[in-house]
Design a protein around this motif. Structure first.
Motif, PDB file in Angstrom:
ATOM      1  N   ASP A 286      45.029-100.342  40.927  1.00 41.18           N
ATOM      2  CA  ASP A 286      44.233-100.639  39.737  1.00 41.18           C
ATOM      3  C   ASP A 286      43.825 -99.354  39.021  1.00 41.18           C
ATOM      4  OD1 ASP A 286      44.360-103.357  40.192  1.00 41.18           O
ATOM      5  OD2 ASP A 286      42.530-103.393  41.379  1.00 41.18           O
ATOM      6  N   ALA A 287      43.553 -98.297  39.784  1.00 35.20           N
ATOM      7  CA  ALA A 287      43.180 -97.023  39.172  1.00 35.20           C
ATOM      8  C   ALA A 287      44.341 -96.459  38.348  1.00 35.20           C
ATOM      9  CB  ALA A 287      42.762 -96.023  40.246  1.00 35.20           C
ATOM     10  N   ALA A 288      45.559 -96.596  38.873  1.00 39.11           N
ATOM     11  CA  ALA A 288      46.734 -96.132  38.121  1.00 39.11           C
ATOM     12  C   ALA A 288      46.889 -96.920  36.827  1.00 39.11           C
ATOM     13  CB  ALA A 288      47.982 -96.253  38.986  1.00 39.11           C
ATOM     14  N   ASP A 289      46.669 -98.236  36.888  1.00 34.87           N
ATOM     15  CA  ASP A 289      46.740 -99.063  35.680  1.00 34.87           C
ATOM     16  C   ASP A 289      45.688 -98.631  34.668  1.00 34.87           C
ATOM     17  OD1 ASP A 289      48.802-100.520  36.756  1.00 34.87           O
ATOM     18  OD2 ASP A 289      47.534-102.186  37.428  1.00 34.87           O
ATOM     19  N   TYR A 290      44.498 -98.340  35.159  1.00 32.53           N
ATOM     20  CA  TYR A 290      43.423 -97.926  34.259  1.00 32.53           C
ATOM     21  C   TYR A 290      43.781 -96.621  33.540  1.00 32.53           C
ATOM     22  CZ  TYR A 290      39.142 -95.557  32.872  1.00 32.53           C
ATOM     23  OH  TYR A 290      38.201 -94.853  32.179  1.00 32.53           O
ATOM     24  N   VAL A 291      44.334 -95.642  34.273  1.00 32.83           N
ATOM     25  CA  VAL A 291      44.719 -94.371  33.652  1.00 32.83           C
ATOM     26  C   VAL A 291      45.788 -94.598  32.588  1.00 32.83           C
ATOM     27  CG1 VAL A 291      45.789 -92.124  34.076  1.00 32.83           C
ATOM     28  CG2 VAL A 291      44.078 -92.999  35.667  1.00 32.83           C
ATOM     29  N   ARG A 292      46.770 -95.440  32.890  1.00 32.04           N
ATOM     30  CA  ARG A 292      47.833 -95.706  31.916  1.00 32.04           C
ATOM     31  C   ARG A 292      47.284 -96.374  30.667  1.00 32.04           C
ATOM     32  NH1 ARG A 292      50.447 -99.074  34.596  1.00 32.04           N
ATOM     33  NH2 ARG A 292      49.744-100.949  33.548  1.00 32.04           N
ATOM     34  N   GLU A 293      46.446 -97.378  30.854  1.00 33.49           N
ATOM     35  CA  GLU A 293      45.960 -98.146  29.713  1.00 33.49           C
ATOM     36  C   GLU A 293      44.923 -97.385  28.904  1.00 33.49           C
ATOM     37  OE1 GLU A 293      44.682-101.407  31.986  1.00 33.49           O
ATOM     38  OE2 GLU A 293      46.705-102.204  32.302  1.00 33.49           O
ATOM     39  N   SER A 294      44.249 -96.419  29.535  1.00 34.59           N
ATOM     40  CA  SER A 294      43.212 -95.671  28.822  1.00 34.59           C
ATOM     41  C   SER A 294      43.737 -94.370  28.225  1.00 34.59           C
ATOM     42  CB  SER A 294      42.051 -95.356  29.776  1.00 34.59           C
ATOM     43  OG  SER A 294      41.463 -96.532  30.265  1.00 34.59           O
ATOM     44  N   PHE A 295      44.647 -93.699  28.931  1.00 32.40           N
ATOM     45  CA  PHE A 295      45.077 -92.369  28.500  1.00 32.40           C
ATOM     46  C   PHE A 295      46.579 -92.255  28.268  1.00 32.40           C
ATOM     47  CE2 PHE A 295      41.240 -91.945  31.103  1.00 32.40           C
ATOM     48  CZ  PHE A 295      40.404 -91.265  30.226  1.00 32.40           C
TER      49      PHE A 295
ATOM     50  N   ARG B 153      47.252-108.551  16.422  1.00 29.47           N
ATOM     51  CA  ARG B 153      48.372-107.663  16.094  1.00 29.47           C
ATOM     52  C   ARG B 153      47.886-106.255  15.767  1.00 29.47           C
ATOM     53  NH1 ARG B 153      50.055-111.392  18.135  1.00 29.47           N
ATOM     54  NH2 ARG B 153      51.651-112.899  17.488  1.00 29.47           N
ATOM     55  N   GLY B 154      46.655-105.982  16.088  1.00 31.53           N
ATOM     56  CA  GLY B 154      46.107-104.661  15.814  1.00 31.53           C
ATOM     57  C   GLY B 154      46.319-103.705  16.972  1.00 31.53           C
ATOM     58  N   PRO B 155      45.750-102.499  16.898  1.00 31.10           N
ATOM     59  CA  PRO B 155      45.937-101.478  17.939  1.00 31.10           C
ATOM     60  C   PRO B 155      45.010-101.702  19.133  1.00 31.10           C
ATOM     61  CG  PRO B 155      44.519-100.621  16.234  1.00 31.10           C
ATOM     62  CD  PRO B 155      44.931-101.998  15.784  1.00 31.10           C
ATOM     63  N   TYR B 156      45.429-101.175  20.280  1.00 31.46           N
ATOM     64  CA  TYR B 156      44.540-101.139  21.436  1.00 31.46           C
ATOM     65  C   TYR B 156      43.456-100.085  21.191  1.00 31.46           C
ATOM     66  CZ  TYR B 156      47.348-103.942  24.710  1.00 31.46           C
ATOM     67  OH  TYR B 156      48.003-104.961  25.356  1.00 31.46           O
ATOM     68  N   PHE B 157      42.272-100.364  21.724  1.00 36.23           N
ATOM     69  CA  PHE B 157      41.202 -99.380  21.721  1.00 36.23           C
ATOM     70  C   PHE B 157      41.011 -98.910  23.159  1.00 36.23           C
ATOM     71  CE2 PHE B 157      40.575-101.250  17.650  1.00 36.23           C
ATOM     72  CZ  PHE B 157      39.997-100.261  16.876  1.00 36.23           C
ATOM     73  N   SER B 158      41.786 -97.890  23.536  1.00 34.05           N
ATOM     74  CA  SER B 158      41.746 -97.364  24.899  1.00 34.05           C
ATOM     75  C   SER B 158      42.077 -98.471  25.887  1.00 34.05           C
ATOM     76  CB  SER B 158      40.379 -96.732  25.176  1.00 34.05           C
ATOM     77  OG  SER B 158      40.391 -96.017  26.380  1.00 34.05           O
ATOM     78  N   TRP B 159      41.200 -98.721  26.887  1.00 38.05           N
ATOM     79  CA  TRP B 159      41.531 -99.736  27.888  1.00 38.05           C
ATOM     80  C   TRP B 159      41.536-101.138  27.292  1.00 38.05           C
ATOM     81  CZ3 TRP B 159      39.353-104.107  29.882  1.00 38.05           C
ATOM     82  CH2 TRP B 159      39.917-104.597  31.058  1.00 38.05           C
ATOM     83  N   SER B 160      40.629-101.394  26.359  1.00 42.10           N
ATOM     84  CA  SER B 160      40.444-102.748  25.846  1.00 42.10           C
ATOM     85  C   SER B 160      41.515-103.112  24.829  1.00 42.10           C
ATOM     86  CB  SER B 160      39.067-102.865  25.193  1.00 42.10           C
ATOM     87  OG  SER B 160      38.890-104.150  24.638  1.00 42.10           O
ATOM     88  N   PRO B 161      42.304-104.161  25.086  1.00 47.10           N
ATOM     89  CA  PRO B 161      43.380-104.515  24.162  1.00 47.10           C
ATOM     90  C   PRO B 161      42.890-105.122  22.849  1.00 47.10           C
ATOM     91  CG  PRO B 161      43.691-105.514  26.336  1.00 47.10           C
ATOM     92  CD  PRO B 161      42.290-105.005  26.271  1.00 47.10           C
TER      93      PRO B 161
ATOM     94  N   HIS C 250      34.129-101.501  27.885  1.00 48.51           N
ATOM     95  CA  HIS C 250      34.747-100.979  29.110  1.00 48.51           C
ATOM     96  C   HIS C 250      35.003 -99.480  28.952  1.00 48.51           C
ATOM     97  CE1 HIS C 250      37.646-100.446  32.364  1.00 48.51           C
ATOM     98  NE2 HIS C 250      37.380-101.669  32.786  1.00 48.51           N
ATOM     99  N   GLN C 251      34.765 -98.717  30.039  1.00 44.42           N
ATOM    100  CA  GLN C 251      35.098 -97.304  30.003  1.00 44.42           C
ATOM    101  C   GLN C 251      36.583 -97.119  29.640  1.00 44.42           C
ATOM    102  OE1 GLN C 251      35.151 -95.464  33.981  1.00 44.42           O
ATOM    103  NE2 GLN C 251      34.968 -97.497  34.851  1.00 44.42           N
ATOM    104  N   PRO C 252      36.967 -96.045  29.005  1.00 48.57           N
ATOM    105  CA  PRO C 252      36.247 -94.774  28.812  1.00 48.57           C
ATOM    106  C   PRO C 252      35.429 -94.680  27.531  1.00 48.57           C
ATOM    107  CG  PRO C 252      38.505 -94.470  28.143  1.00 48.57           C
ATOM    108  CD  PRO C 252      38.399 -95.900  28.641  1.00 48.57           C
ATOM    109  N   TRP C 253      35.205 -95.807  26.828  1.00 48.72           N
ATOM    110  CA  TRP C 253      34.307 -95.849  25.678  1.00 48.72           C
ATOM    111  C   TRP C 253      34.746 -94.961  24.510  1.00 48.72           C
ATOM    112  CZ3 TRP C 253      31.398 -94.752  30.474  1.00 48.72           C
ATOM    113  CH2 TRP C 253      31.105 -95.935  31.170  1.00 48.72           C
TER     114      TRP C 253
END
Length: 574
Positions: free
Chosen positions: A137-146, A392-400, A433-436
């Motif tokens: 889950d940590a790896a998923d979080y890094v990918r989706e956030s950064f 159909r808009g952009p992701y905001f860091s982790w939050s889709p 949700h972090q990373p805000w």
């Protein structure tokens, strides 16, 4: 004439035979003879480096906030014991012991590194039995956030550490063992002196940096892990016994939730909305203003509210465990409990609503990006993940999906449908949700469209890497994200709710340690909003605070207690 060969004088020019040069741990003998200062420097240097590496590994704390220079001014008892053992062992047993000790020390060092990460996010150490799945889950979080590149670099760095740390500790231990064997008398005197110093520091309680000079950190860490492993293995049996008890399992459907018949009941989780957002001096004024304004605007629309506190099972992360705790009435504070829960037949609040036959159950989970089989366990007739909201808009860091769009999509897809049954919905708002960073902002509800309008907002947003360089920046962006989520929810109620809408919204857990500034509190706010005064009359005995903001002295319940209290409050009155 004699044919005997007369004796010959010795050949003083013939070279004498010398034994061949042999290589040793410090390098080739010939080289040492040719460059004695250099050879001695290499020998001494590698030995000192090996000793420093082992001392550092033994003294290394398992929390980032304890990682200070004084932390390494310790005398670790484990090192003294290991040195004594290596001194008394002969050749091969000594070498085998050194290798095994090096491996164990390397593994212990890696465990400390894992602890640092878990303390930084969850305020607890890594659990050797229950936490391995969270690494993925940590790896998923890094990918989706950064991004994917950051995920690859993080995984590569982790794999490098897994290989390099035990290899280095083994080499260092073997090196010191060999040098000690070659110089037993001084090595023995040094070990004895360190043992005397350790005992002296223990007797007099000497400290540096607030911690004892005589350290037993490694031994304590191992003992704690042994106890934790035993507790983790036993916890499955404890949880099974807890899950077998359900006070409402045999309640007939027509006697369930009678006080809410005909109402749309919306259970909404606001990510990381914790007590800190309401009471921390750096946030209280701004977040409090949003709640005060929200109370007034909802009051003008005919709604009233009551607020209290729940104690969350986790802090920093693990939202799914909080959702499961509230809905199942069981304390879900680790992944093992969560897996056992969703593989069983425990009745959740969703299932009880559905059991009555009076409600359609819906889930809106924009943070889910892949198959979510747990929807069946929770008792959802229909579930909408991030790919089914029309965004159909952009992701905001982790939050889709921005929270405002999530709520508008819920209205469009479910709440605003004509000729439908009353609905029980579980809605997760994830913009806080972090990373805000970057963060969405409120726009006109009529302008949301398919979400493309958020493109310029996303491009103008802050870079999470820049935000996370400074703790105060992180705290500020967290506060802004909570304000956005609350404004989205209050705006949704003002725009789309009617006289038959009942909203229960709450935080899932407190944010990360950087944000809570070391507070051990796990409390999250919970609020019930209703237009019909009879709904709030049902909870009058709870002692909750009027309005959207709970008072500091409002009751605090464990989150797993809410399900049964809710079912009792809205069941038949005798």
């Amino acid at each position: 004439m004699s044919h005997l060969t007369p004796p010959q004088p010795p050949d003083t020019e013939a070279p004498s035979k010398a034994p061949p040069a042999q290589a040793g741990p410090g390098g080739d003998v010939g080289r040492r003879r040719s460059h004695p200062p250099l050879a001695r420097g290499v020998t001494v240097g590698t030995t000192v480096l090996a000793a420093a590496l082992l001392l550092g590994a033994l003294a290394l704390p398992n929390r980032l906030d304890l990682l200070t220079p004084p932390a390494f001014l310790r005398i670790p008892v484990e090192g003294i014991v290991l040195a004594a053992v290596l001194l008394v062992l002969p050749g091969r047993p000594r070498r085998v012991t050194a290798v095994l000790a090096g491996v164990m020390l390397g593994v212990l060092t890696l465990l400390k590194c894992l602890d640092m990460g878990f303390y930084s996010v969850l305020q607890r150490p890594f659990d050797l039995v229950l936490d391995w799945i969270l690494v993925d889950d940590a790896a998923d979080y890094v990918r989706e956030s950064f991004g994917r590149t950051s995920e690859v670099l993080a995984i590569a760095g982790a794999l490098l550490l897994v290989v390099a740390v035990p290899a280095l500790t083994v080499l260092a231990t073997v090196r010191l063992a060999d040098r000690m064997a070659r110089r037993r008398p001084p090595a023995g005197r040094t070990t004895l002196a360190l043992a005397v110093a350790w005992v002296t520091c223990t007797i007099f309680g000497l400290q540096v940096g607030g911690a004892p000079v005589a350290s037993t950190l490694g031994a304590q860490l191992v003992a704690e892990r042994v106890r934790a492993v035993r507790a983790g293995l036993a916890d499955a049996r404890v949880f099974e016994a807890e899950a077998a008890v359900d006070a409402f399992a045999r309640t007939p459907p027509d006697r369930l939730l009678t006080g809410l018949r005909g109402k749309d009941v919306l259970f909404t989780f606001v990510e990381s909305y914790g007590r800190t957002a309401i009471e921390d001096p750096a946030m209280a004024r701004q977040v409090g203003a949003v709640l005060t304004e929200g109370t007034a605007s909802l009051k003008a629309a005919g709604f009233d509210a009551r607020s209290g506190w729940l104690r969350s099972p986790v802090i920093g992360a693990g939202s799914w465990m909080c959702h499961a705790t509230l809905l199942s009435g069981l304390w879900i504070n680790n992944q093992q409990r969560y897996r056992h829960l969703v593989s069983g037949d425990r009745m959740t609040l969703n299932k009880y609503f559905r059991k009555t036959g009076a409600w359609r159950t819906v889930g809106v989970v924009p943070g889910v990006r892949r198959a979510w089989p747990e929807a069946g366990f929770f008792g959802l007739d229909r579930s909408y993940d991030s790919t089914h909201l029309g965004y159909r808009g952009p992701y905001f860091s982790w939050s889709p999906v921005p929270d405002q769009f999530t709520l508008e999509a819920f209205e469009r897809l479910e709440l605003g449908r004509r000729n439908r049954r009353p609905m029980m919905a579980e809605i997760v708002l994830a913009s806080s949700h972090q990373p805000w960073a970057p963060l969405p902002r409120m726009i006109g509800w009529q302008d949301l469209g398919d979400g493309s309008v958020f493109g310029p907002i996303r491009r103008a947003g802050k870079d999470p890497a820049e935000v996370w360089k400074d703790t105060e920046s992180v705290r500020t962006e967290y506060r802004v994200s909570v304000e956005y989520s609350l404004r989205s929810l209050i705006g949704f109620m003002g725009r789309y709710a009617d006289a038959n809408t009942v909203l229960v919204f709450l935080g899932d857990h407190q944010p990360r340690p950087e944000v809570v500034a070391g507070s051990p509190r796990r409390d999250v706010p919970i609020t019930i909003v209703a237009h019909d005064p009879k709904v709030l009359d049902r909870v009058a005995g709870w002692g909750w605070t009027p309005g959207l903001k709970p008072a500091g002295d409002a009751p605090i319940w464990a989150m797993n207690q809410f399900r049964d209290r809710f079912l009792k409050a809205f069941g038949p009155r005798y």
